[in-house]
Scaffold this motif. Structure first.
Motif, PDB file in Angstrom:
ATOM      1  N   ARG A   8      10.998  -1.911  -8.547  1.00  0.00           N
ATOM      2  CA  ARG A   8       9.406  -2.121  -7.942  1.00  0.00           C
ATOM      3  C   ARG A   8       9.387  -3.150  -6.925  1.00  0.00           C
ATOM      4  N   ARG A  60      10.547  -2.786  -3.609  1.00  0.00           N
ATOM      5  CA  ARG A  60       9.763  -1.613  -2.965  1.00  0.00           C
ATOM      6  C   ARG A  60       8.429  -2.363  -2.370  1.00  0.00           C
ATOM      7  N   TYR A  66       9.418  -4.397   0.875  1.00  0.00           N
ATOM      8  CA  TYR A  66       9.339  -3.638   1.905  1.00  0.00           C
ATOM      9  C   TYR A  66       8.127  -3.378   2.233  1.00  0.00           C
ATOM     10  N   GLU A  67       7.213  -2.938   1.543  1.00  0.00           N
ATOM     11  CA  GLU A  67       5.707  -2.303   1.840  1.00  0.00           C
ATOM     12  C   GLU A  67       5.034  -3.654   2.698  1.00  0.00           C
ATOM     13  N   PRO A 112      10.649   2.784   3.116  1.00  0.00           N
ATOM     14  CA  PRO A 112      10.859   2.665   1.617  1.00  0.00           C
ATOM     15  C   PRO A 112      12.445   2.331   1.619  1.00  0.00           C
ATOM     16  N   ALA A 115      11.773   8.069  -4.205  1.00  0.00           N
ATOM     17  CA  ALA A 115      11.108   7.941  -5.418  1.00  0.00           C
ATOM     18  C   ALA A 115      11.769   8.358  -6.560  1.00  0.00           C
ATOM     19  N   ASN A 123      20.343   4.222  -0.110  1.00  0.00           N
ATOM     20  CA  ASN A 123      18.834   4.838   0.227  1.00  0.00           C
ATOM     21  C   ASN A 123      19.103   6.420   0.671  1.00  0.00           C
ATOM     22  N   HIS A 178      16.228   8.118   1.191  1.00  0.00           N
ATOM     23  CA  HIS A 178      14.797   8.598   1.621  1.00  0.00           C
ATOM     24  C   HIS A 178      14.912   9.154   2.927  1.00  0.00           C
TER      25      HIS A 178
END
Length: 306
Positions: free
Chosen positions: A164, A167, A170-171, A177, A181, A227, A229
């Motif tokens: 977390r 994350r 990165y945000e 992302p 998720a 990754n 995503h």
């Protein structure tokens, strides 16, 4: 029956997941062995000892953990499922005994390799595999078919709170992302019931790992996975981006901005469920598999030995 596309994880790219499965290094991450050790300790509360069991992807799940389970059930037949040829070669080398060892002859008859036949094992063990599947419901269905009636499933996977801190980083930087998720444990429980399992028991814990440098942290993450995503960076980033990543990690992942070690959270989910006696659905037209029909007849006494 193939799983509908809307039942699959929307944040996992199936092509990327398949590539990772083929290219995953033939080694067990430390975290996987630690989770496997903790899950293996839970077997002491299960009184029934399986006569046959399956280890799903034991190289990535943990060869040391696999050895502990074989010590716990020394007389049980063991089936190993490995989709990656390099992983299977490593597992075969790990199980090879010297020609003079009596265990060599015992192991040669106790081990099975390749796809596990339907209803052939009484325990299916899957450590840290489910969260990387692009079609987890289909995978749960495979596990259900492999288990005999009253057999049980033991699995672990990563949960939503995993990395977390990364994350959030990165945000804050406006980047896509850093990973897909992860599924909540309650949703896993619902999927288990949907696939025919009974009495699912789900629980979780959070493990915090610390790293001296961001380079060491990234090396550990590369061993755990990739990754997957669909909205991840579409191309390779340059040295400037990499330098910014390392600097941001030093600033944001140290407790209270100190010069201490970098910390990452991993949420680990543990799941346990049984395969119950099959029941035919009462509809205007019902279809029952031959395997389920045999199980129902045997357990009702109709199909007993004559």
């Amino acid at each position: 029956m193939p799983t509908e596309s809307h039942d699959r994880p929307p944040t996992i790219d199936p092509v990327a997941a398949a590539q990772w499965r083929r290219r995953a290094p033939a080694l067990t991450p430390w975290l996987h062995e630690e989770v496997g050790r903790r899950m293996e300790e839970r077997l002491q509360w299960i009184l029934r000892k399986p006569a046959a069991w399956c280890d799903w992807e034991p190289v990535r799940g943990g060869l040391e953990t696999h050895a502990r389970i074989r010590e716990r059930y020394p007389d049980a037949r063991c089936h190993l499922v490995l989709d990656n040829p390099a992983h299977e070669a490593l597992a075969r080398r790990a199980h090879r005994q010297p020609w003079w060892s009596p265990a060599r002859w015992r192991a040669s008859t106790a081990l099975r390799w390749g796809d596990v036949p339907d209803a052939s094992v009484e325990m299916l063990w899957a450590n840290m595999a489910l969260h990387l599947s692009a079609d987890p419901q289909a995978l749960l269905a495979r596990w259900h078919r492999a288990l005999a009636v009253d057999g049980f499933l033991m699995f672990s996977c990563l949960g939503p709170d995993t990395v977390r801190e990364l994350r959030a980083l990165y945000e804050a930087c406006g980047w896509p992302p850093p990973g897909h998720a992860f599924t909540d444990m309650h949703d896993w429980g619902d999927m288990l019931v949907h696939q025919g399992f009974a009495e699912p028991i789900m629980d979780m814990e959070r493990i915090t790992l610390t790293f001296e440098t961001p380079e060491r942290l990234l090396l550990e993450l590369r061993g755990l996975g990739r990754n997957l995503h669909p909205e991840r960076h579409a191309s390779l980033r340059g040295r400037g981006w990499h330098r910014q990543l390392l600097q941001s990690m030093m600033q944001r992942l140290s407790p209270a901005g100190s010069d201490g070690p970098l910390a990452l959270t991993f949420e680990v989910i543990y799941g346990h469920a049984f395969k119950p006696t099959p029941r035919a659905r009462l509809e205007s037209q019902s279809t029952v598999s031959l395997q389920d029909m045999r199980s129902m007849l045997r357990l009702s006494g109709i199909g007993g030995k004559r």
